[in-house]
Scaffold this motif. Structure first.
Motif: not given
Length: 454
Positions: A47-48, A50-54, A58-59, A68-69
């Motif tokens: 899953f690509f 931005t760092a902020k979005s991820n 992702f929790g 899933l990574k």
């Protein structure tokens, strides 16, 4: 340099997922991918975003999914960038960095395992060309309703029939879109910006226009909706796309993780009477102008309606002087609320909303009628469905919040017979959506087809 699929010894299916990292887009895509990953443990999903979005989506619930990574892509924001206050600025910077940012991030992953499918947000139309270069399927997700997707697909036809710009649309705003299958209940004024009015040549408008042109080349188009909501549009899009798969609504998926109630909203609602509270939430990106939010506050205070208001911290200063003190006890203003759980609470009787698609679905899930104040994008189309087609809410005259207009809306939904009828209508809609995601439901069957296409 184009991405190519590098051969290696791995035969395990590998799906790369490209997110549009703004608003509810990445969370919706993540919800679908999580469900796919859980159903297909032998498929790897990268899953690509931005760092902020991820970091936001992702929790801990993803720890149980070894297949899933998340991978970060750059957001395009220069070092020492000074934010000007325009929410669109970050989108524009990201778009300038795309698609190079995705290619650089994907390149390292491609070295490890062969890519067998490209999934993406529909906005990222270039993912289709990437998939074609790699000779693998492209499966985009449209996170909203069928009617808003249809409007983008038919952009060229709409422009030929109506034209573009103020001169073309002046005096014609209420003309129906009856030349598009299933769209006769919508008007020109309901269309998204960038199709016939607004800046039709902006990078964002061009992106959406190109998206509509690319979708027939997708192996499948997944939609966060239900076939039965718009059968005519569903049938039309099935003829236009290789596979048109309504696999939603995601809000009705029981596996969705609960958001933490950090501001004590649910415990506060526990102390309120059934169907008495107005919940106000205008999404995470845009809000109505300050004068409209002042009018909303004054309507709530005048009517004495209990309320829970999700309002960004930096906007609390626009509230009328003394408002928070005068309404203390029967009103609660928080910087963030767990919306799904709030709308499911029995104390909530009406939802004042911008009519984002997820908000509409969550309101139906909670069986809560709406007061609609659309702001942008698909909001007006969604609001039209809510007020005129499904009859589960009311709008504001002229599309603007006034004290009198808001008081009439609150009275109608919370106290009058028409409000009871809306609750009946929304209950029927809730049942229809619930059936679609149930065993042998249309969305469940479409999900199986989607899984096979990966």
């Amino acid at each position: 340099m184009p991405i190519t699929n590098k051969e290696n010894s791995s035969t395990k299916p590998h799906v790369i997922v490209l997110a549009f990292p703004f608003s509810s887009h990445p969370a919706s895509l993540h919800t679908l991918v999580r469900k796919l990953a859980a159903a297909a443990p032998d498929v790897t999903f990268s899953f690509f975003s931005t760092a902020k979005s991820n970091g936001l989506i992702f929790g801990s619930e993803d720890n149980g999914l070894d297949n899933l990574k998340a991978y970060n892509v750059t957001d395009g924001v220069p070092p020492n960038y000074v934010f000007t206050g325009r929410p669109e600025a970050f989108i524009e910077l990201f778009m300038k960095a795309t698609l190079g940012n995705f290619k650089r991030a994907i390149d390292g992953v491609v070295e490890e395992k062969k890519i067998t499918c490209v999934m993406s947000d529909t906005f990222l139309w270039f993912a289709g060309e990437m998939a074609e270069e790699m000779k693998v399927p492209w499966v985009p997700l449209w996170i909203a309703g069928q009617f808003s997707l249809s409007a983008h697909f038919y952009t060229d036809l709409i422009r030929r029939m109506i034209g573009t710009g103020p001169d073309a649309t002046a005096g014609r705003e209420d003309e129906p879109l009856n030349f598009i299958p299933g769209m006769s209940r919508f008007r020109i004024r309901d269309l998204q910006e960038g199709i016939v009015f607004g800046d039709v040549d902006s990078p964002f408008s061009n992106m959406l226009h190109r998206m509509g042109q690319m979708l027939p080349r997708a192996a499948a188009v997944a939609i966060n909706s239900v076939e039965e909501l718009n059968p005519t549009i569903t049938d039309d899009l099935k003829k236009k796309f290789q596979n048109c798969l309504n696999v939603g609504p995601f809000s009705f998926m029981s596996a969705l993780p609960s958001d933490p109630d950090v501001n004590g909203c649910l415990s506060w609602l526990d102390g309120q009477k059934a169907a008495s509270v107005a919940y106000i939430g205008f999404g995470t990106v845009f809000s109505p102008p300050p004068q409209e939010q002042v009018a909303l506050a004054e309507a709530l205070e005048t009517r004495g309606v209990p309320f829970l208001w999700s309002l960004k911290e930096n906007l609390k200063g626009i509230l009328p002087d003394g408002f928070l003190e005068r309404t203390k006890g029967r009103g609660k203003v928080v910087s963030w609320a767990p919306q799904v759980q709030v709308l499911a609470h029995t104390a909530v009787g009406v939802f004042v909303t911008h009519c984002g698609w997820n908000s509409v679905l969550e309101s139906v899930m909670g069986r809560v009628p709406m007061i609609c104040r659309p702001i942008m994008a698909d909001n007006r189309l969604n609001g039209r469905m809510v007020t005129e087609v499904w009859e589960i809410g009311v709008g504001m005259e002229g599309g603007v919040i006034t004290i009198d207009g808001m008081m009439r809306g609150l009275d109608l939904i919370l106290s009058e017979e028409k409000g009871k009828k809306m609750r009946g209508n929304i209950g029927a809609l809730h049942e229809l959506m619930g059936k679609a995601v149930g065993a042998q439901g249309s969305s469940s069957e479409n999900f199986k087809i989607l899984l096979e296409s990966l």
